[in-house]
Design a protein around this motif. Structure first.
Motif, PDB file in Angstrom:
ATOM      1  N   ILE A 271      47.820  58.390 -56.792  1.00 19.96           N
ATOM      2  CA  ILE A 271      47.702  59.699 -56.266  1.00 19.96           C
ATOM      3  C   ILE A 271      48.508  60.452 -56.995  1.00 19.96           C
ATOM      4  N   ASP A 272      48.411  61.750 -57.619  1.00 13.23           N
ATOM      5  CA  ASP A 272      48.976  62.606 -58.530  1.00 13.23           C
ATOM      6  C   ASP A 272      49.183  64.127 -57.905  1.00 13.23           C
ATOM      7  N   THR A 273      50.582  64.399 -57.472  1.00 11.51           N
ATOM      8  CA  THR A 273      50.387  65.522 -56.526  1.00 11.51           C
ATOM      9  C   THR A 273      51.420  66.794 -57.494  1.00 11.51           C
ATOM     10  N   ILE A 274      51.235  68.014 -57.114  1.00 12.39           N
ATOM     11  CA  ILE A 274      52.222  68.922 -57.485  1.00 12.39           C
ATOM     12  C   ILE A 274      52.908  69.893 -56.293  1.00 12.39           C
ATOM     13  N   ILE A 275      54.116  69.978 -56.379  1.00 12.86           N
ATOM     14  CA  ILE A 275      54.679  70.988 -55.311  1.00 12.86           C
ATOM     15  C   ILE A 275      55.135  72.217 -55.721  1.00 12.86           C
ATOM     16  N   PHE A 276      54.757  73.410 -55.224  1.00 12.00           N
ATOM     17  CA  PHE A 276      55.080  74.529 -55.333  1.00 12.00           C
ATOM     18  C   PHE A 276      56.408  75.129 -54.208  1.00 12.00           C
ATOM     19  N   TYR A 277      57.576  75.478 -54.726  1.00 14.34           N
ATOM     20  CA  TYR A 277      58.499  75.725 -53.885  1.00 14.34           C
ATOM     21  C   TYR A 277      59.431  77.023 -54.419  1.00 14.34           C
ATOM     22  N   GLN A 278      60.266  77.418 -53.326  1.00 11.64           N
ATOM     23  CA  GLN A 278      61.077  78.559 -53.794  1.00 11.64           C
ATOM     24  C   GLN A 278      62.432  78.492 -53.074  1.00 11.64           C
ATOM     25  N   VAL A 279      63.335  79.098 -53.782  1.00 10.02           N
ATOM     26  CA  VAL A 279      64.911  78.883 -53.188  1.00 10.02           C
ATOM     27  C   VAL A 279      64.983  80.262 -52.532  1.00 10.02           C
ATOM     28  N   VAL A 280      65.326  80.261 -50.941  1.00 11.98           N
ATOM     29  CA  VAL A 280      65.515  81.108 -50.519  1.00 11.98           C
ATOM     30  C   VAL A 280      66.904  81.295 -49.773  1.00 11.98           C
ATOM     31  N   GLY A 281      67.645  80.340 -49.960  1.00 11.67           N
ATOM     32  CA  GLY A 281      69.046  80.482 -49.487  1.00 11.67           C
ATOM     33  C   GLY A 281      69.897  79.729 -50.577  1.00 11.67           C
ATOM     34  N   PRO A 282      70.227  80.474 -51.594  1.00 11.87           N
ATOM     35  CA  PRO A 282      71.194  79.822 -52.787  1.00 11.87           C
ATOM     36  C   PRO A 282      72.484  79.103 -52.187  1.00 11.87           C
ATOM     37  N   GLU A 283      73.021  79.491 -51.368  1.00  9.21           N
ATOM     38  CA  GLU A 283      74.461  79.022 -50.714  1.00  9.21           C
ATOM     39  C   GLU A 283      73.780  77.528 -50.332  1.00  9.21           C
ATOM     40  N   GLU A 284      72.741  77.413 -49.417  1.00  9.21           N
ATOM     41  CA  GLU A 284      72.315  76.019 -48.962  1.00  9.21           C
ATOM     42  C   GLU A 284      71.891  75.341 -49.977  1.00  9.21           C
ATOM     43  N   ALA A 285      71.179  75.840 -50.987  1.00  9.43           N
ATOM     44  CA  ALA A 285      70.573  74.981 -51.957  1.00  9.43           C
ATOM     45  C   ALA A 285      71.626  74.605 -52.994  1.00  9.43           C
ATOM     46  N   THR A 286      72.881  75.063 -52.869  1.00  6.89           N
ATOM     47  CA  THR A 286      73.858  74.653 -53.759  1.00  6.89           C
ATOM     48  C   THR A 286      74.896  73.632 -52.981  1.00  6.89           C
ATOM     49  N   TYR A 287      75.131  73.704 -51.819  1.00  4.34           N
ATOM     50  CA  TYR A 287      76.108  72.921 -51.212  1.00  4.34           C
ATOM     51  C   TYR A 287      75.181  72.006 -50.059  1.00  4.34           C
TER      52      TYR A 287
END
Length: 312
Positions: A85-101
């Motif tokens: 199975i081959d998949t692709i995921i679309f995402y978006q960063v909505v919390g830069p602080e949480e995405a960093t730490y």
């Protein structure tokens, strides 16, 4: 010479100072600023001023929707068939602080969670369900990723299953099955078409016979109607003729009465006519018995006619 070196050094210091102080952030990007190693604030798009040597930008995040390709994974279905199975995921960063730490590498984490969730989902499905359940698989993976990435400041927009590849032997068997199914459908459709053709032909023949019978019936009705009307017209003509004859006879008798002739004269005229009729060699005249009494008065009637003629 020394003055030139000093001037160049001062210019370099100023440039470094400005570079450390002024930060220009493009649209749809944000920077995480740390002061003395601790989170301080976020750099918004546009011009931003920092304190050199105290503030530093830890990382920049792109706030646009990103895509992450998950490497093809080989998983086993409920009926023990290996599929890739081959998949692709679309995402978006909505919390830069949480995405960093919150996580060291949220893209790597999204891929790992996607792979683990996919194995759990496919393990509950059989091969046919897996091949026909792409939307279901995508939805369940997205729900599992949403629950995990909520603390990472990442929102999963969409998960797409690009391709599902069964083993070659299974694929060949499926191709044969599909071909047999198509042949079956073709035979069924051909038989259905022949059936419909026979039904339509029978229906057309039936309608033709019905229309022909209706036409014959209408023709007979019209013929009978014409014959009846002809008889009515003929009867009306005969009635009119009889009525005309009777009317003429009535007028003749009325004229005779108006001329002064009585019953004896009429009887005499009748016997004269009988005499003329009886003159033929093959004629026989039968006189009713009640008319014999009138014969005795023929002489008087003759005299009367003679007197009438002398009087004229």
């Amino acid at each position: 010479m020394i003055e030139l070196i000093v001037a160049v050094a001062i210019i370099l210091v100023v440039i470094v100072f400005i570079s450390l102080t002024v930060k220009i952030v493009p649209q749809q990007r944000v920077g995480v600023v740390e002061r003395l190693g601790k989170f301080h604030r976020l750099l918004k798009p546009g011009l931003n001023i920092l304190i050199p040597f105290f503030d530093q930008v830890r990382v920049y995040h792109d706030l646009r929707i990103q895509q992450a390709n998950v490497p093809p994974q080989t998983v086993i279905t409920k009926d023990n068939v290996q599929v890739q199975i081959d998949t692709i995921i679309f995402y978006q960063v909505v919390g830069p602080e949480e995405a960093t730490y919150g996580i060291s590498d949220y893209v790597y984490g999204v891929r790992n969670i996607s792979t683990a969730t996919m194995r759990q989902i496919i393990g509950k499905l059989e091969l046919d369900e897996t091949l026909s359940g792409r939307e279901k698989i995508s939805t369940e993976i997205r729900i599992a990723l949403d629950e995990a990435t909520e603390k990472w400041g990442v929102r999963i927009e969409r998960v797409e299953v690009i391709d599902i590849k069964p083993p070659i032997d299974i694929q060949e068997a499926m191709d044969k099955q599909m071909k047999a199914e198509r042949n079956k459908r073709a035979i069924v459709l051909e038989a259905e078409a022949a059936k419909q053709d026979m039904i339509l032909r029978s229906e057309g023949d039936k309608q033709s016979k019905i229309l022909k019978a209706e036409g014959d019936k209408e023709a007979r009705i019209r013929e009978a109607e014409g014959f009846r009307q002809a008889q009515e017209l003929e009867a009306l003509g005969e009635a009119a003729a009889i009525q005309a004859i009777a009317e003429a006879e009535k007028n003749r008798i009325q004229l005779l009465v108006n001329a002064g002739l009585d019953e004896r004269v009429l009887a005499y005229r009748s016997f004269e006519a009988l005499q003329e009729v009886a003159k033929g060699p093959a004629n026989k005249v039968f006189i009713p018995s009640n008319a014999i009494e009138t014969l005795g008065s023929l002489g008087a009637i003759g005299e009367l006619f003679k007197a009438g003629k002398d009087g004229k």
